[in-house]
Write a protein that holds these residues in place. Structure first.
Motif, PDB file in Angstrom:
ATOM      1  N   GLY A  46      33.556  29.522  94.558  1.00 36.74           N
ATOM      2  CA  GLY A  46      33.993  29.408  93.344  1.00 36.74           C
ATOM      3  C   GLY A  46      34.169  27.751  92.729  1.00 36.74           C
ATOM      4  O   GLY A  46      34.088  26.988  93.651  1.00 36.74           O
ATOM      5  N   GLN A  70      34.706  26.116  85.709  1.00 36.60           N
ATOM      6  CA  GLN A  70      33.794  26.513  84.683  1.00 36.60           C
ATOM      7  C   GLN A  70      33.483  25.406  83.727  1.00 36.60           C
ATOM      8  O   GLN A  70      34.248  24.380  83.436  1.00 36.60           O
ATOM      9  CB  GLN A  70      34.557  27.466  83.796  1.00 36.60           C
ATOM     10  CG  GLN A  70      33.555  28.354  83.146  1.00 36.60           C
ATOM     11  CD  GLN A  70      34.473  29.361  82.275  1.00 36.60           C
ATOM     12  OE1 GLN A  70      35.653  29.696  82.832  1.00 36.60           O
ATOM     13  NE2 GLN A  70      33.828  30.345  81.535  1.00 36.60           N
ATOM     14  N   THR A 106      29.840  30.432  80.623  1.00 35.99           N
ATOM     15  CA  THR A 106      30.464  31.767  80.666  1.00 35.99           C
ATOM     16  C   THR A 106      31.072  32.039  82.065  1.00 35.99           C
ATOM     17  O   THR A 106      30.282  31.262  82.908  1.00 35.99           O
ATOM     18  CB  THR A 106      29.405  32.942  80.163  1.00 35.99           C
ATOM     19  OG1 THR A 106      28.495  33.044  81.362  1.00 35.99           O
ATOM     20  CG2 THR A 106      28.878  32.963  78.887  1.00 35.99           C
ATOM     21  N   ILE A 107      31.991  32.683  82.335  1.00 39.73           N
ATOM     22  CA  ILE A 107      32.369  33.091  83.457  1.00 39.73           C
ATOM     23  C   ILE A 107      31.467  33.530  84.192  1.00 39.73           C
ATOM     24  O   ILE A 107      31.099  33.117  85.725  1.00 39.73           O
ATOM     25  CB  ILE A 107      33.553  33.977  83.609  1.00 39.73           C
ATOM     26  CG1 ILE A 107      35.005  33.426  82.962  1.00 39.73           C
ATOM     27  CG2 ILE A 107      33.848  34.474  85.004  1.00 39.73           C
ATOM     28  CD1 ILE A 107      35.846  34.256  82.797  1.00 39.73           C
ATOM     29  N   HIS A 108      30.546  34.492  83.812  1.00 41.96           N
ATOM     30  CA  HIS A 108      29.491  35.040  84.763  1.00 41.96           C
ATOM     31  C   HIS A 108      28.291  33.783  85.070  1.00 41.96           C
ATOM     32  O   HIS A 108      27.890  33.794  86.050  1.00 41.96           O
ATOM     33  CB  HIS A 108      28.652  36.263  84.000  1.00 41.96           C
ATOM     34  CG  HIS A 108      29.206  37.340  84.309  1.00 41.96           C
ATOM     35  ND1 HIS A 108      28.621  38.501  83.845  1.00 41.96           N
ATOM     36  CD2 HIS A 108      30.263  37.768  84.939  1.00 41.96           C
ATOM     37  CE1 HIS A 108      29.394  39.551  84.272  1.00 41.96           C
ATOM     38  NE2 HIS A 108      30.636  39.245  84.605  1.00 41.96           N
ATOM     39  N   ALA A 136      28.978  30.927  85.496  1.00 44.09           N
ATOM     40  CA  ALA A 136      29.645  29.833  86.195  1.00 44.09           C
ATOM     41  C   ALA A 136      29.629  30.291  87.748  1.00 44.09           C
ATOM     42  O   ALA A 136      29.338  29.603  88.822  1.00 44.09           O
ATOM     43  CB  ALA A 136      31.152  29.427  85.954  1.00 44.09           C
ATOM     44  N   LEU A 137      29.679  31.779  87.872  1.00 40.62           N
ATOM     45  CA  LEU A 137      29.862  32.410  89.116  1.00 40.62           C
ATOM     46  C   LEU A 137      28.322  32.360  90.024  1.00 40.62           C
ATOM     47  O   LEU A 137      28.258  31.994  91.081  1.00 40.62           O
ATOM     48  CB  LEU A 137      30.359  33.895  89.080  1.00 40.62           C
ATOM     49  CG  LEU A 137      30.111  34.613  90.160  1.00 40.62           C
ATOM     50  CD1 LEU A 137      30.699  34.062  91.526  1.00 40.62           C
ATOM     51  CD2 LEU A 137      30.545  35.880  89.907  1.00 40.62           C
ATOM     52  N   GLU A 153      41.846  32.258  88.640  1.00 39.76           N
ATOM     53  CA  GLU A 153      40.715  32.662  89.315  1.00 39.76           C
ATOM     54  C   GLU A 153      40.489  33.867  89.123  1.00 39.76           C
ATOM     55  O   GLU A 153      41.486  35.071  89.150  1.00 39.76           O
ATOM     56  CB  GLU A 153      41.000  32.429  90.798  1.00 39.76           C
ATOM     57  CG  GLU A 153      41.377  30.845  91.288  1.00 39.76           C
ATOM     58  CD  GLU A 153      41.739  30.427  92.735  1.00 39.76           C
ATOM     59  OE1 GLU A 153      41.671  29.586  92.905  1.00 39.76           O
ATOM     60  OE2 GLU A 153      42.005  31.670  93.378  1.00 39.76           O
ATOM     61  N   TYR A 154      39.070  34.215  88.951  1.00 37.92           N
ATOM     62  CA  TYR A 154      38.545  35.567  88.654  1.00 37.92           C
ATOM     63  C   TYR A 154      37.716  35.947  90.187  1.00 37.92           C
ATOM     64  O   TYR A 154      36.912  35.278  90.541  1.00 37.92           O
ATOM     65  CB  TYR A 154      37.623  35.604  87.461  1.00 37.92           C
ATOM     66  CG  TYR A 154      38.541  35.300  86.278  1.00 37.92           C
ATOM     67  CD1 TYR A 154      39.065  36.238  85.453  1.00 37.92           C
ATOM     68  CD2 TYR A 154      38.509  33.977  86.052  1.00 37.92           C
ATOM     69  CE1 TYR A 154      39.921  35.763  84.465  1.00 37.92           C
ATOM     70  CE2 TYR A 154      39.334  33.704  84.875  1.00 37.92           C
ATOM     71  CZ  TYR A 154      39.779  34.482  83.950  1.00 37.92           C
ATOM     72  OH  TYR A 154      40.713  34.153  82.845  1.00 37.92           O
TER      73      TYR A 154
END
Length: 130
Positions: free
Chosen positions: A11, A14, A19-21, A23-24, A65-66
């Motif tokens: 992780g 960002q 987007t979060i996706h 970034a992941l 954090e996600y």
């Protein structure tokens, strides 16, 4: 398992406009060297540094954090990470059954992951845990 090491999930930050996706996906390539397929959002964790064991250098840190379920797109290709964290010494795949034997941060997250694997309900928002 080396007693001096500790483990973190892939992780990072960002980037602006990302987007979060996205970034992941990027972070998994940078830190693990693997392309992943993103599944459900499992947990949201806050980390307020002043409340935890590393407060001496994390005092002003507050991050959200996600944690998502992810699957490898292809079988492990054992490629080197493209941009590992500065203190990262490697990548290790840990079997879920041995999760509690490792120093993984956040520590509390281990039990929630095991609950998920065993089809037990656990909260999405975990709060300020370590």
């Amino acid at each position: 398992m080396n007693e001096g090491y500790f483990y973190l999930f892939p992780g990072g930050g960002q980037e602006h406009g990302e987007t979060i996706h996205n970034a992941l996906l990027r972070e998994c390539m940078e830190e693990v060297g693997e392309e992943v397929e993103i599944g459900e959002l499992l947990h949201i964790r806050e980390y307020i540094g002043k409340n935890h064991e590393h407060s001496s250098f994390d005092f002003h840190v507050h991050q959200v954090e996600y944690y998502f379920v992810c699957n490898l797109v292809k079988e492990k290709n054992n490629k080197a990470p493209t941009n590992p964290d500065s203190h990262q010494v490697g990548v290790e795949w840990i079997h879920i059954n041995g999760l509690l034997r490792y120093r993984i941060y956040p520590k509390e997250l281990r039990k929630y992951i095991i609950q998920h694997v065993n089809h037990q309900k656990s909260p999405v928002y975990l709060g300020d845990i370590n």
